[in-house]
Design a protein around this motif. Structure first.
Motif, PDB file in Angstrom:
ATOM      1  N   ILE A  47      38.223  59.947 -33.088  1.00  0.00           N
ATOM      2  CA  ILE A  47      39.159  59.934 -34.212  1.00  0.00           C
ATOM      3  C   ILE A  47      38.401  59.890 -35.543  1.00  0.00           C
ATOM      4  O   ILE A  47      38.715  60.642 -36.478  1.00  0.00           O
ATOM      5  N   VAL A  48      37.396  59.043 -35.632  1.00  0.00           N
ATOM      6  CA  VAL A  48      36.628  58.919 -36.873  1.00  0.00           C
ATOM      7  C   VAL A  48      35.868  60.212 -37.171  1.00  0.00           C
ATOM      8  O   VAL A  48      35.844  60.682 -38.316  1.00  0.00           O
ATOM      9  N   ALA A  49      35.266  60.798 -36.152  1.00  0.00           N
ATOM     10  CA  ALA A  49      34.554  62.071 -36.360  1.00  0.00           C
ATOM     11  C   ALA A  49      35.534  63.158 -36.811  1.00  0.00           C
ATOM     12  O   ALA A  49      35.210  63.980 -37.677  1.00  0.00           O
ATOM     13  N   SER A  50      36.735  63.149 -36.259  1.00  0.00           N
ATOM     14  CA  SER A  50      37.758  64.121 -36.654  1.00  0.00           C
ATOM     15  C   SER A  50      38.224  63.877 -38.084  1.00  0.00           C
ATOM     16  O   SER A  50      38.418  64.832 -38.850  1.00  0.00           O
ATOM     17  N   LEU A  51      38.384  62.615 -38.453  1.00  0.00           N
ATOM     18  CA  LEU A  51      38.754  62.288 -39.829  1.00  0.00           C
ATOM     19  C   LEU A  51      37.673  62.739 -40.802  1.00  0.00           C
ATOM     20  O   LEU A  51      37.981  63.285 -41.861  1.00  0.00           O
ATOM     21  N   THR A  80      24.923  55.845 -45.827  1.00  0.00           N
ATOM     22  CA  THR A  80      24.839  56.728 -46.995  1.00  0.00           C
ATOM     23  C   THR A  80      23.366  57.044 -47.233  1.00  0.00           C
ATOM     24  O   THR A  80      22.488  56.384 -46.701  1.00  0.00           O
ATOM     25  N   GLY A  81      23.122  58.044 -48.025  1.00  0.00           N
ATOM     26  CA  GLY A  81      21.752  58.399 -48.359  1.00  0.00           C
ATOM     27  C   GLY A  81      21.633  59.860 -48.711  1.00  0.00           C
ATOM     28  O   GLY A  81      22.603  60.617 -48.655  1.00  0.00           O
ATOM     29  N   VAL A  82      20.440  60.254 -49.041  1.00  0.00           N
ATOM     30  CA  VAL A  82      20.167  61.618 -49.491  1.00  0.00           C
ATOM     31  C   VAL A  82      20.521  62.639 -48.410  1.00  0.00           C
ATOM     32  O   VAL A  82      21.132  63.670 -48.679  1.00  0.00           O
ATOM     33  N   ASP A  83      20.157  62.366 -47.178  1.00  0.00           N
ATOM     34  CA  ASP A  83      20.382  63.323 -46.092  1.00  0.00           C
ATOM     35  C   ASP A  83      21.643  63.041 -45.291  1.00  0.00           C
ATOM     36  O   ASP A  83      21.834  63.608 -44.216  1.00  0.00           O
ATOM     37  N   VAL A  84      22.499  62.155 -45.783  1.00  0.00           N
ATOM     38  CA  VAL A  84      23.699  61.759 -45.048  1.00  0.00           C
ATOM     39  C   VAL A  84      24.922  62.103 -45.884  1.00  0.00           C
ATOM     40  O   VAL A  84      25.020  61.699 -47.039  1.00  0.00           O
ATOM     41  N   ASP A  85      25.852  62.837 -45.302  1.00  0.00           N
ATOM     42  CA  ASP A  85      27.072  63.224 -46.013  1.00  0.00           C
ATOM     43  C   ASP A  85      28.279  62.901 -45.147  1.00  0.00           C
ATOM     44  O   ASP A  85      28.915  63.785 -44.580  1.00  0.00           O
ATOM     45  N   LEU A  86      28.568  61.628 -45.015  1.00  0.00           N
ATOM     46  CA  LEU A  86      29.712  61.186 -44.218  1.00  0.00           C
ATOM     47  C   LEU A  86      30.877  60.906 -45.156  1.00  0.00           C
ATOM     48  O   LEU A  86      30.810  60.001 -45.984  1.00  0.00           O
ATOM     49  N   ARG A  87      31.933  61.667 -45.011  1.00  0.00           N
ATOM     50  CA  ARG A  87      33.080  61.528 -45.911  1.00  0.00           C
ATOM     51  C   ARG A  87      33.878  60.256 -45.645  1.00  0.00           C
ATOM     52  O   ARG A  87      34.636  59.812 -46.503  1.00  0.00           O
ATOM     53  N   VAL A  88      33.723  59.689 -44.468  1.00  0.00           N
ATOM     54  CA  VAL A  88      34.427  58.442 -44.146  1.00  0.00           C
ATOM     55  C   VAL A  88      33.647  57.210 -44.600  1.00  0.00           C
ATOM     56  O   VAL A  88      34.135  56.086 -44.473  1.00  0.00           O
ATOM     57  N   ALA A  89      32.441  57.389 -45.131  1.00  0.00           N
ATOM     58  CA  ALA A  89      31.586  56.254 -45.511  1.00  0.00           C
ATOM     59  C   ALA A  89      32.267  55.266 -46.466  1.00  0.00           C
ATOM     60  O   ALA A  89      32.175  54.051 -46.232  1.00  0.00           O
ATOM     61  N   PRO A  90      32.976  55.713 -47.513  1.00  0.00           N
ATOM     62  CA  PRO A  90      33.622  54.729 -48.390  1.00  0.00           C
ATOM     63  C   PRO A  90      34.643  53.849 -47.649  1.00  0.00           C
ATOM     64  O   PRO A  90      34.682  52.631 -47.862  1.00  0.00           O
ATOM     65  N   MET A  91      35.428  54.448 -46.773  1.00  0.00           N
ATOM     66  CA  MET A  91      36.389  53.676 -45.983  1.00  0.00           C
ATOM     67  C   MET A  91      35.658  52.683 -45.090  1.00  0.00           C
ATOM     68  O   MET A  91      36.027  51.517 -44.991  1.00  0.00           O
ATOM     69  N   MET A  92      34.595  53.144 -44.448  1.00  0.00           N
ATOM     70  CA  MET A  92      33.834  52.284 -43.542  1.00  0.00           C
ATOM     71  C   MET A  92      33.156  51.155 -44.299  1.00  0.00           C
ATOM     72  O   MET A  92      33.058  50.038 -43.800  1.00  0.00           O
ATOM     73  N   GLN A  93      32.705  51.422 -45.513  1.00  0.00           N
ATOM     74  CA  GLN A  93      32.082  50.368 -46.312  1.00  0.00           C
ATOM     75  C   GLN A  93      33.104  49.294 -46.690  1.00  0.00           C
ATOM     76  O   GLN A  93      32.781  48.105 -46.718  1.00  0.00           O
ATOM     77  N   ARG A  94      34.346  49.711 -46.964  1.00  0.00           N
ATOM     78  CA  ARG A  94      35.415  48.725 -47.226  1.00  0.00           C
ATOM     79  C   ARG A  94      35.626  47.853 -45.988  1.00  0.00           C
ATOM     80  O   ARG A  94      35.729  46.631 -46.079  1.00  0.00           O
ATOM     81  N   LEU A  95      35.706  48.503 -44.836  1.00  0.00           N
ATOM     82  CA  LEU A  95      35.910  47.757 -43.586  1.00  0.00           C
ATOM     83  C   LEU A  95      34.718  46.863 -43.282  1.00  0.00           C
ATOM     84  O   LEU A  95      34.898  45.718 -42.824  1.00  0.00           O
ATOM     85  N   LYS A  96      33.546  47.350 -43.547  1.00  0.00           N
ATOM     86  CA  LYS A  96      32.332  46.573 -43.285  1.00  0.00           C
ATOM     87  C   LYS A  96      32.292  45.328 -44.162  1.00  0.00           C
ATOM     88  O   LYS A  96      31.915  44.249 -43.709  1.00  0.00           O
ATOM     89  N   SER A  97      32.703  45.460 -45.413  1.00  0.00           N
ATOM     90  CA  SER A  97      32.690  44.292 -46.290  1.00  0.00           C
ATOM     91  C   SER A  97      33.735  43.276 -45.824  1.00  0.00           C
ATOM     92  O   SER A  97      33.496  42.073 -45.887  1.00  0.00           O
ATOM     93  N   ALA A  98      34.864  43.732 -45.306  1.00  0.00           N
ATOM     94  CA  ALA A  98      35.872  42.821 -44.756  1.00  0.00           C
ATOM     95  C   ALA A  98      35.351  42.139 -43.490  1.00  0.00           C
ATOM     96  O   ALA A  98      35.615  40.964 -43.250  1.00  0.00           O
ATOM     97  N   LEU A  99      34.579  42.864 -42.716  1.00  0.00           N
ATOM     98  CA  LEU A  99      34.003  42.347 -41.476  1.00  0.00           C
ATOM     99  C   LEU A  99      32.979  41.255 -41.769  1.00  0.00           C
ATOM    100  O   LEU A  99      32.870  40.276 -41.032  1.00  0.00           O
TER     101      LEU A  99
END
Length: 128
Positions: A64-68, A107-126
């Protein structure tokens, strides 16, 4: 990965594939191979309605995440609504999906994950 762990993963993916109608799901990088930008909502519907084991739920959430991520990358019209739905699904059992959140928050120079901002929000809650 040990033989037993690999066998367990393969069996879980075979069973998940049967339950959600994706033949051949038990393959390396299944989440990237079978990611579908236009299937996020139907995957979420199945995630919420099909009887799944904890292991199957984990693997399905990876798909699901990869599809998103693909939906956001391709600017699929329903992607923003899908993102909110996936975020809610992850937040319900965040501890079960900690690896997924950690992996997709990179995140990073060679990483382009569009779900990263959402995951960072979840990670901070975690981490609270």
């Amino acid at each position: 990965m040990s033989y037993d762990a690999a066998k367990s993963e393969t069996n879980a993916l075979l069973n998940l594939g049967r339950k959600i109608g994706i033949a051949g799901l038990a393959t390396q990088d299944f989440d990237l191979v079978y990611a579908s930008a236009h299937a996020v909502n139907s995957f979420c519907d199945q995630f919420e309605s099909v009887d799944l084991t904890l292991e199957e739920r984990f693997y399905f959430m990876q798909l699901i995440v990869a599809s998103l991520d693909e939906a956001l990358r391709k600017a699929v019209p329903s992607a923003c609504d899908s993102e909110q739905r996936v975020e809610r699904l992850l937040a319900r059992n965040i501890v079960d999906y900690e690896y997924i959140v950690d992996y997709w928050s990179r995140t990073g120079v060679d990483v382009d994950l569009r779900v990263a901002p959402m995951m960072q929000r979840l990670k901070s809650a975690l981490n609270k």
